[in-house]
Design a protein around this motif. Structure first.
Motif, mmCIF file in Angstrom:
data_model
loop_
_atom_site.group_PDB
_atom_site.id
_atom_site.type_symbol
_atom_site.label_atom_id
_atom_site.label_comp_id
_atom_site.label_asym_id
_atom_site.label_seq_id
_atom_site.Cartn_x
_atom_site.Cartn_y
_atom_site.Cartn_z
ATOM 1 N N SER A 77 -1.555 -12.883 2.666
ATOM 2 C CA SER A 77 -1.276 -12.586 1.634
ATOM 3 C C SER A 77 -0.152 -12.079 0.951
ATOM 4 O O SER A 77 0.377 -10.149 1.474
ATOM 5 N N ALA A 79 0.343 -11.006 -1.899
ATOM 6 C CA ALA A 79 0.087 -9.820 -2.830
ATOM 7 C C ALA A 79 -1.525 -9.680 -2.556
ATOM 8 O O ALA A 79 -1.413 -10.269 -2.359
ATOM 9 N N VAL A 80 -1.900 -8.631 -3.483
ATOM 10 C CA VAL A 80 -3.667 -8.628 -3.679
ATOM 11 C C VAL A 80 -3.949 -8.448 -4.838
ATOM 12 O O VAL A 80 -3.178 -7.339 -5.962
ATOM 13 N N ALA A 81 -5.394 -8.439 -5.262
ATOM 14 C CA ALA A 81 -5.062 -8.207 -6.574
ATOM 15 C C ALA A 81 -6.202 -6.704 -6.330
ATOM 16 O O ALA A 81 -7.372 -6.078 -6.222
ATOM 17 N N ASP A 84 -7.126 -2.920 -13.187
ATOM 18 C CA ASP A 84 -6.128 -1.954 -13.537
ATOM 19 C C ASP A 84 -6.406 -1.366 -14.291
ATOM 20 O O ASP A 84 -5.635 -1.197 -15.235
ATOM 21 N N TYR A 89 -8.534 -7.312 -13.400
ATOM 22 C CA TYR A 89 -6.887 -7.195 -11.950
ATOM 23 C C TYR A 89 -5.951 -7.915 -12.352
ATOM 24 O O TYR A 89 -5.618 -8.444 -12.992
ATOM 25 N N VAL A 90 -5.027 -6.958 -11.885
ATOM 26 C CA VAL A 90 -3.995 -7.166 -11.696
ATOM 27 C C VAL A 90 -3.074 -7.340 -10.183
ATOM 28 O O VAL A 90 -3.621 -7.098 -9.082
ATOM 29 N N ASP A 91 -2.660 -8.276 -9.612
ATOM 30 C CA ASP A 91 -1.897 -8.880 -8.246
ATOM 31 C C ASP A 91 -0.846 -7.874 -8.309
ATOM 32 O O ASP A 91 0.184 -7.583 -9.119
ATOM 33 N N ARG A 92 -0.744 -6.985 -7.691
ATOM 34 C CA ARG A 92 0.052 -6.328 -6.800
ATOM 35 C C ARG A 92 1.219 -7.051 -6.040
ATOM 36 O O ARG A 92 0.132 -6.984 -4.346
ATOM 37 N N THR A 93 1.830 -6.766 -5.944
ATOM 38 C CA THR A 93 2.958 -7.755 -4.201
ATOM 39 C C THR A 93 3.246 -6.368 -3.699
ATOM 40 O O THR A 93 3.276 -5.395 -3.477
ATOM 41 N N TYR A 100 0.918 -8.542 2.815
ATOM 42 C CA TYR A 100 -0.956 -7.885 3.079
ATOM 43 C C TYR A 100 -1.036 -8.423 3.753
ATOM 44 O O TYR A 100 -1.511 -9.944 3.919
ATOM 45 N N GLN A 145 -9.814 -5.451 -5.700
ATOM 46 C CA GLN A 145 -11.105 -6.727 -5.784
ATOM 47 C C GLN A 145 -12.002 -7.573 -4.950
ATOM 48 O O GLN A 145 -11.737 -7.637 -3.875
#
Length: 198
Positions: A77, A79-81, A84, A89-93, A100, A145
């Motif tokens: 992926s 990004a991963v959640a 925050d 939760y927020v997506d981290r690219t 990832y 997450q």
């Protein structure tokens, strides 16, 4: 450091056993661990009397010193959640040129002491790609997450889920997942999950 080297040797045996088919040299990068160690371990003969690591596939359980791990899925992926800091939760690219790899697994704690799946050092893990490069899990696994926060221990006789997350190159193809149990009677025993799609 001992845990890292043991895993490299175990994965080297895996690659010698034929699970790694790409003989291209490993690229250097800060996401990988010492590729030279992997290459040397893969080229070295298996020490007399030592066993090949047990290799299973996704969906199969493998036991190592009281811990039973079943990798249930593997996906890549961009990004991963992650948490925050405010309960959401927020997506981290992934960084440029990276992606990832997320391995979902069920872990059964058959030992006498609790373990920390997110921040503990009991389970030593490595991801190996088709280029024989090795990767460590991301540093803040407890923020992912679905994972237990650091300090939320898995009690003996219970099971729990974990998502191991590795940041790898954008073109990296996951080949194998290796783990050891640092608290086992034989803390150097490496078990391997073949991630290749047949």
């Amino acid at each position: 450091m001992k845990k890292v080297m043991v895993t490299a040797v175990g994965v080297g045996v895996l690659l010698t056993a034929g699970c790694g088919s790409d003989d291209s040299p490993a690229a250097e990068g800060d996401r990988t661990t010492t590729s030279a160690t992997t290459t040397e371990a893969a080229a070295a003969p298996t020490p007399e009397g030592s066993a090949q690591p047990e290799i299973v596939t996704v969906g199969q359980a493998v036991e190592n010193g009281g811990l039973t791990v079943t990798v249930t899925s593997v996906e890549t992926s961009p990004a991963v959640a992650v948490a925050d800091g405010s309960g959401g939760y927020v997506d981290r690219t992934a960084s440029d040129g990276s992606q990832y790899v997320l391995l979902a697994a069920d872990v059964v704690n058959g030992m006498v002491a609790p373990i920390d799946l997110s921040c503990g050092e009991t389970i030593g893990t490595r991801l190996v790609d088709a280029q024989k490069q090795q990767f460590n899990v991301i540093a803040d696994l407890g923020s992912v997450q679905g994972n237990r926060p650091c300090g939320d221990l898995l009690a003996p006789g219970t099971d729990g889920e974990v998502r191991w997350v590795f940041e790898v190159g954008a073109d990296s193809v996951p080949k194998a997942f290796a783990f050891l149990n640092a608290d086992a009677p034989d803390p150097t025993a490496v078990k391997v999950v073949n991630l290749s799609v047949s």
